[in-house]
Enzyme design. Structure first.
Site, PDB file in Angstrom:
ATOM      1  N   ASP A  36       4.300 -22.583  63.243  1.00 21.18           N
ATOM      2  CA  ASP A  36       4.666 -23.172  61.956  1.00 21.18           C
ATOM      3  C   ASP A  36       4.083 -24.582  61.863  1.00 21.18           C
ATOM      4  O   ASP A  36       4.614 -25.515  62.452  1.00 21.18           O
ATOM      5  CB  ASP A  36       6.193 -23.192  61.808  1.00 21.18           C
ATOM      6  N   ASP A 177       8.911 -13.167  57.517  1.00 20.54           N
ATOM      7  CA  ASP A 177       9.157 -14.420  58.237  1.00 20.54           C
ATOM      8  C   ASP A 177      10.434 -15.091  57.732  1.00 20.54           C
ATOM      9  O   ASP A 177      10.540 -15.407  56.543  1.00 20.54           O
ATOM     10  CB  ASP A 177       7.937 -15.348  58.023  1.00 20.54           C
TER      11      ASP A 177
HETATM   12  C1  DX5 Z   1      10.559 -20.607  58.645  1.00 19.47           C
HETATM   13  C2  DX5 Z   1       9.764 -20.344  59.859  1.00 19.47           C
HETATM   14  C3  DX5 Z   1      10.139 -19.222  60.768  1.00 19.47           C
HETATM   15  C4  DX5 Z   1      11.386 -19.353  61.556  1.00 19.47           C
HETATM   16  C5  DX5 Z   1      11.914 -17.992  61.823  1.00 19.47           C
HETATM   17  O1  DX5 Z   1       9.900 -21.684  58.011  1.00 19.47           O
HETATM   18  O2  DX5 Z   1       8.479 -20.025  59.358  1.00 19.47           O
HETATM   19  O3  DX5 Z   1       9.057 -19.016  61.643  1.00 19.47           O
HETATM   20  O4  DX5 Z   1      11.168 -20.018  62.759  1.00 19.47           O
HETATM   21  O5  DX5 Z   1      12.982 -17.987  62.716  1.00 19.47           O
HETATM   22  P1  DX5 Z   1      14.520 -17.762  62.330  1.00 19.47           P
HETATM   23  O6  DX5 Z   1      14.910 -16.436  62.895  1.00 19.47           O
HETATM   24  O7  DX5 Z   1      15.223 -18.887  63.018  1.00 19.47           O
HETATM   25  O8  DX5 Z   1      14.668 -17.843  60.851  1.00 19.47           O
HETATM   26 ZN    ZN Z   2       6.637 -19.251  59.726  1.00 27.16          ZN
END
Ligand code: DX5
Ligand code: ZN
Length: 224
Positions: A36, A177
């Protein structure tokens, strides 16, 4: 049938145990590391950046799934050491020129994905479907781990599945996601999702010793 794959969300990982974590992912053949990248402008947070990506390249060969939550990504791609085996998701909302941004990404030879926020209609990306390999469906407003899924995104995913079938584009990869629990992963797999971002909701919720079992459960669920 699209292969069902797991992308481990590295913003949720324990930095103090990076090497051990990567060894577990390699042993379990995790398909991608989800990175990310955030700029504090497109999303209200700062996230993983250039030095972190360089460090990962030195210690693992697992391909990266680069989720770019940055304004005007087309001018920043050259900073990121993109490999042909990577996925790069550009947000539809992050630039006024999404088709130009995809043109700039194309020579890197990676898989090109468009990411769309929960509030962005599925038809927004209609005109660029021929230019992409996949769609990253955000199930939360991006920027933070550990959020609750925006409820309408499940319906939206079902709608996207029907739409892609109707227009003969069902071979596009579909990534999901944000707040992907085991239960939601199973439902989303039925709606044609094939790349599952594993964050705090299904993988990074205990000690390292539990990762093997969590990965096994995710795999069983998405392949049902
Ligand atoms: C949201 C992120 C995700 C997040 C997903 O902006 O892109 O990658 O880390 O993990 P969880 O399960 O914590 O939502
Ligand atoms: Zn993400």
């Amino acid at each position: 049938m699209k292969k069902k794959k797991i992308s481990a969300s590295m913003m949720c990982s324990d930095l103090a145990h990076l090497k051990e974590t990567l060894a577990i992912f390699e042993k379990n053949k995790i398909d991608y590391l989800h990175i990310d990248v955030m700029d504090g402008i497109f999303v209200p947070n700062l996230g993983l950046g250039v030095d972190y990506i360089r460090c990962l390249r030195d210690v693992t060969d697992i391909p990266l799934d680069l989720h770019l939550m940055i304004r005007e990504p087309e001018y920043k791609l050259s900073w990121l050491d993109i490999k042909e085996t990577d996925i790069v998701s550009l947000h539809y909302e992050s630039t006024g020129q999404i088709q130009r941004a995809l043109d700039v990404l194309e020579p890197y030879g990676c898989k090109s994905f468009i990411a769309i926020n929960p509030g962005t209609p599925i038809y927004s990306i209609e005109e660029v479907l021929d230019d992409i390999d996949g769609i990253n469906m955000l199930m939360v407003n991006p920027g933070f781990a550990g959020q609750k899924m925006v409820p309408s995104t499940m319906r939206k995913m079902e709608k996207m599945h029907k739409y892609l079938l109707e227009i003969g584009k069902e071979d596009l990869e579909i990534e999901v996601d944000g707040n992907i629990t085991l239960e939601k992963a199973g439902i989303l797999s039925g709606y044609g999702a094939n790349l599952f971002v594993a964050g705090t909701s299904c993988l990074f919720h205990g000690s390292l010793e539990g990762y093997d079992e969590s990965i096994r459960l995710i795999r069983d669920t998405i392949n049902q």
